[in-house]
Each structure stands twice: as structure tokens, then as C-alpha cells.
Design a protein around this motif. Structure first.
Motif, PDB file in Angstrom:
ATOM      1  N   UNK A  59       0.807  -1.231   0.000  1.00  0.00           N
ATOM      2  CA  UNK A  59       0.000   0.000   0.000  1.00  0.00           C
ATOM      3  C   UNK A  59       0.838   1.279   0.000  1.00  0.00           C
ATOM      4  N   UNK A  60       1.969   1.273   0.730  1.00  0.00           N
ATOM      5  CA  UNK A  60       2.784   2.497   0.803  1.00  0.00           C
ATOM      6  C   UNK A  60       3.492   2.817  -0.518  1.00  0.00           C
ATOM      7  N   UNK A  61       3.467   1.869  -1.448  1.00  0.00           N
ATOM      8  CA  UNK A  61       4.257   2.059  -2.673  1.00  0.00           C
ATOM      9  C   UNK A  61       3.411   2.182  -3.931  1.00  0.00           C
ATOM     10  N   UNK A  62       2.078   2.136  -3.768  1.00  0.00           N
ATOM     11  CA  UNK A  62       1.211   2.262  -4.941  1.00  0.00           C
ATOM     12  C   UNK A  62       0.215   3.393  -4.697  1.00  0.00           C
ATOM     13  N   UNK A  63      -0.567   3.703  -5.750  1.00  0.00           N
ATOM     14  CA  UNK A  63      -1.437   4.888  -5.657  1.00  0.00           C
ATOM     15  C   UNK A  63      -2.831   4.572  -5.108  1.00  0.00           C
ATOM     16  N   UNK A  64      -2.953   3.494  -4.338  1.00  0.00           N
ATOM     17  CA  UNK A  64      -4.270   3.154  -3.786  1.00  0.00           C
ATOM     18  C   UNK A  64      -4.647   4.175  -2.703  1.00  0.00           C
ATOM     19  N   UNK A  65      -5.951   4.475  -2.616  1.00  0.00           N
ATOM     20  CA  UNK A  65      -6.431   5.342  -1.536  1.00  0.00           C
ATOM     21  C   UNK A  65      -6.451   4.496  -0.255  1.00  0.00           C
ATOM     22  N   UNK A  66      -5.686   4.888   0.777  1.00  0.00           N
ATOM     23  CA  UNK A  66      -5.642   4.060   1.998  1.00  0.00           C
ATOM     24  C   UNK A  66      -7.031   3.776   2.565  1.00  0.00           C
ATOM     25  N   UNK A  67      -7.973   4.697   2.329  1.00  0.00           N
ATOM     26  CA  UNK A  67      -9.338   4.493   2.847  1.00  0.00           C
ATOM     27  C   UNK A  67     -10.015   3.302   2.173  1.00  0.00           C
ATOM     28  N   UNK A  68      -9.501   2.920   1.016  1.00  0.00           N
ATOM     29  CA  UNK A  68     -10.103   1.793   0.289  1.00  0.00           C
ATOM     30  C   UNK A  68      -9.422   0.462   0.593  1.00  0.00           C
ATOM     31  N   UNK A  69      -8.475   0.463   1.529  1.00  0.00           N
ATOM     32  CA  UNK A  69      -7.797  -0.785   1.897  1.00  0.00           C
ATOM     33  C   UNK A  69      -8.373  -1.275   3.230  1.00  0.00           C
ATOM     34  N   UNK A  70      -8.714  -2.539   3.266  1.00  0.00           N
ATOM     35  CA  UNK A  70      -9.365  -3.092   4.462  1.00  0.00           C
ATOM     36  C   UNK A  70      -8.593  -4.318   4.947  1.00  0.00           C
ATOM     37  N   UNK A  71      -8.321  -4.321   6.235  1.00  0.00           N
ATOM     38  CA  UNK A  71      -7.718  -5.486   6.895  1.00  0.00           C
ATOM     39  C   UNK A  71      -8.600  -5.738   8.121  1.00  0.00           C
ATOM     40  N   UNK A  72      -8.971  -6.988   8.418  1.00  0.00           N
ATOM     41  CA  UNK A  72      -9.825  -7.199   9.594  1.00  0.00           C
ATOM     42  C   UNK A  72      -9.209  -6.557  10.836  1.00  0.00           C
ATOM     43  N   UNK A  73     -10.082  -6.065  11.708  1.00  0.00           N
ATOM     44  CA  UNK A  73      -9.600  -5.388  12.915  1.00  0.00           C
ATOM     45  C   UNK A  73      -9.422  -6.397  14.050  1.00  0.00           C
TER      46      UNK A  73
END
Ligand code: F6R
Length: 262
Positions: free
Chosen positions: A85-99
């Protein structure tokens, strides 16, 4: 299911990377299901190097350790940030990891399932396989219909993952919040990557053995659009490889993958 055997790890990884890039290119707003682990490190490194745009993508990771905060160096959130994620242009808000650090894990599990539905479901789910036969952290006897929930890890898995915890299996968390087998089977397409000799026996069980909750990965046999990509080492115990190779060598869908240089 289709099984693609590549001569070495590099070429197996390249094929998976190409499958992912094709999906994102065809569908720039794709929702991707992502996995962590050592096998995927190479996949993410190559995706980053490819420069493919994730700007329109949403992602859902398979699992997270329970009790680790997202910024814990050993959390799967940190893994994903570090490797992709830190190296691509994805919006961090659109990345989901279970909490895995939620006060109410059951509620977090339900929310995760709902978020996947809200995103329109997963278009392509990337999978690794554990030596205990898990996909995600669906350890033996996970129901084939299971949904996101918390799961106790087997000793085998804790030994497998000890390397990330200073080599000490006792430091590996005992539980994880994981998508269920049923959640995974809901994805439109599954791509499982396994490399190295340690995976040969479990790959043969998952692909050619009976469908059984003792080997969660065997449930992928029920999926109508599933690709298993392995290197020679991980393919070592497969009985049907002549046919798998025939398909890869002759079916038009694989033409551009056959001619891929690496
Ligand atoms: C992790 C996950 C696991 C791994 C599997 C293989 O998010 O879903 O199922 O894919 O344990 O891990 P490695 O690649 O480290 O052998």
C-alpha cells in the motif's frame, strides 16, 4: 479449477502478477482480496515494480492476528503497508484489513462481511496455502460455509509463521480474525499461489484429494473460476500434471502467458 505449473518460483510469481494486472487493467475499479505471508512478498514487489495503478481499486485482506494493533510491526496491516500500500497509488481508505484489535471481535467480523458486500463483493481473491491446509486462517475443521470470525491457530501454523516473530512459535498470536471459507468462495475468481517443496504435500491434498474441512484449501475445488499456480517444487506430488500441462500448453486463454519471457 486449472493448475498451472511453472518451472520455477520466479515464473510462477510472474504469472500470478500478470493475472492480477490483467484484471486491474480490464476493471480499474476491481475489488481485490489479498493475502499476506512470505509467498506473497514477491508478488507485491513485482506489482509495485510494474507501476500498475490501484487508484480505483478496493482491497480486503483475508486475515489479521487478534490482539495486535494495526501499527504493530508484526500485524498484517503493517505487512500490507510495507509490501504494497505504501508504494502504490491506492487510496488508503479503500484498503481493508480485519480489525484484530477490536473490543468486540464478533461485531468486527460482521462489519467486515458487510463491508465486502457494500463494496460489491470480491472480484479476484489471491490465496496462499498453509502447511496445515489453511486458506486465510481457516484451520482444519473450519466449516466450508464459514464466514469471517475468530479462529484459534494450529501449532503447525504457529511454527510456520514463527519466522516473522523472531523464530519463536510462542510469540505468534494464538488467534486470528479471518474471512471464512464461505466468504472466500463467494469471490468471483480465486488465484492460489504455492511455491517451494514444503507445500508439495498439501497442494496435492488440496487440489486432488477429497473435499474436506480437514484441508480447508480443498474447498477451492468447488469454485467455478479457480486457478492454482505452482512452481515445480510445489507441484512435485501432483498426479495429474500431464493433463494440467496439456491445458496450459493448448488452451487459447493461456497463450499470452505461455509466451511470457520469464
Ligand atoms: C495470510 C494467509 C495464509 C498464508 C499461508 C501461506 O494472509 O492468508 O493463508 O497465505 O499461511 O503463508 P506463506 O506464504 O508464508 O507460506
Amino acid at each position: 479449477m486449472e493448475v498451472i505449473i511453472r518451472p520455477d518460483t520466479e515464473r510462477a510469481v510472474n504469472l500470478v502478477v500478470k493475472l492480477i494486472i490483467s484484471r486491474i487493467t480490464e476493471m480499474p475499479n476491481a475489488t481485490l482480496g489479498l493475502a499476506t505471508g512470505r509467498t506473497m512478498e514477491r508478488v507485491y514487489a513485482k506489482l509495485v515494480a510494474s507501476g500498475v495503478s490501484f487508484a480505483g481499486c478496493h482491497t480486503f485482506n483475508l486475515d489479521e492476528y487478534i490482539g495486535l494493533s494495526p501499527d504493530d510491526p508484526d500485524s498484517y496491516r503493517t505487512y500490507m503497508n510495507t509490501h504494497l500500500f505504501d508504494h502504490v497509488d491506492i487510496d488508503p481508505a479503500n484498503t481493508h484489513v480485519p480489525n484484530g484489535n477490536a473490543a468486540d471481535i464478533k461485531a468486527a467480523a460482521l462489519e467486515y462481511e458487510a463491508a465486502i458486500v457494500d463494496a460489491g463483493g470480491i472480484n479476484l481473491q489471491l490465496l496462499g496455502i498453509g502447511t496445515a491446509g489453511h486458506i486465510g486462517f481457516n484451520e482444519p475443521l473450519s466449516s466450508i460455509m464459514s464466514r469471517t470470525r475468530d479462529k484459534a491457530l494450529t501449532p503447525t501454523t504457529r511454527v510456520q509463521n514463527a519466522e516473522m516473530f523472531g523464530g519463536d512459535p510462542d510469540r505468534v498470536p494464538k488467534r486470528a480474525l479471518t474471512m471464512g471459507v464461505g466468504t472466500i468462495l463467494d469471490a468471483q475468481e480465486l488465484v492460489l499461489l504455492a511455491t517451494g517443496p514444503a507445500k508439495a504435500s498439501i497442494v496435492a491434498k488440496a487440489v486432488e484429494g477429497p473435499i474436506t474441512s480437514m484441508v480447508s484449501a480443498s474447498a477451492i475445488q468447488m469454485h467455478p473460476n479457480c486457478k492454482v499456480v505452482v512452481d515445480e517444487d510445489a507441484a512435485d506430488q501432483l498426479q495429474g500434471r500431464e493433463y494440467y500441462d496439456f491445458i496450459f500448453d493448448n488452451e487459447p486463454e493461456w497463450e499470452s502467458y505461455r509466451t511470457q519471457k520469464t
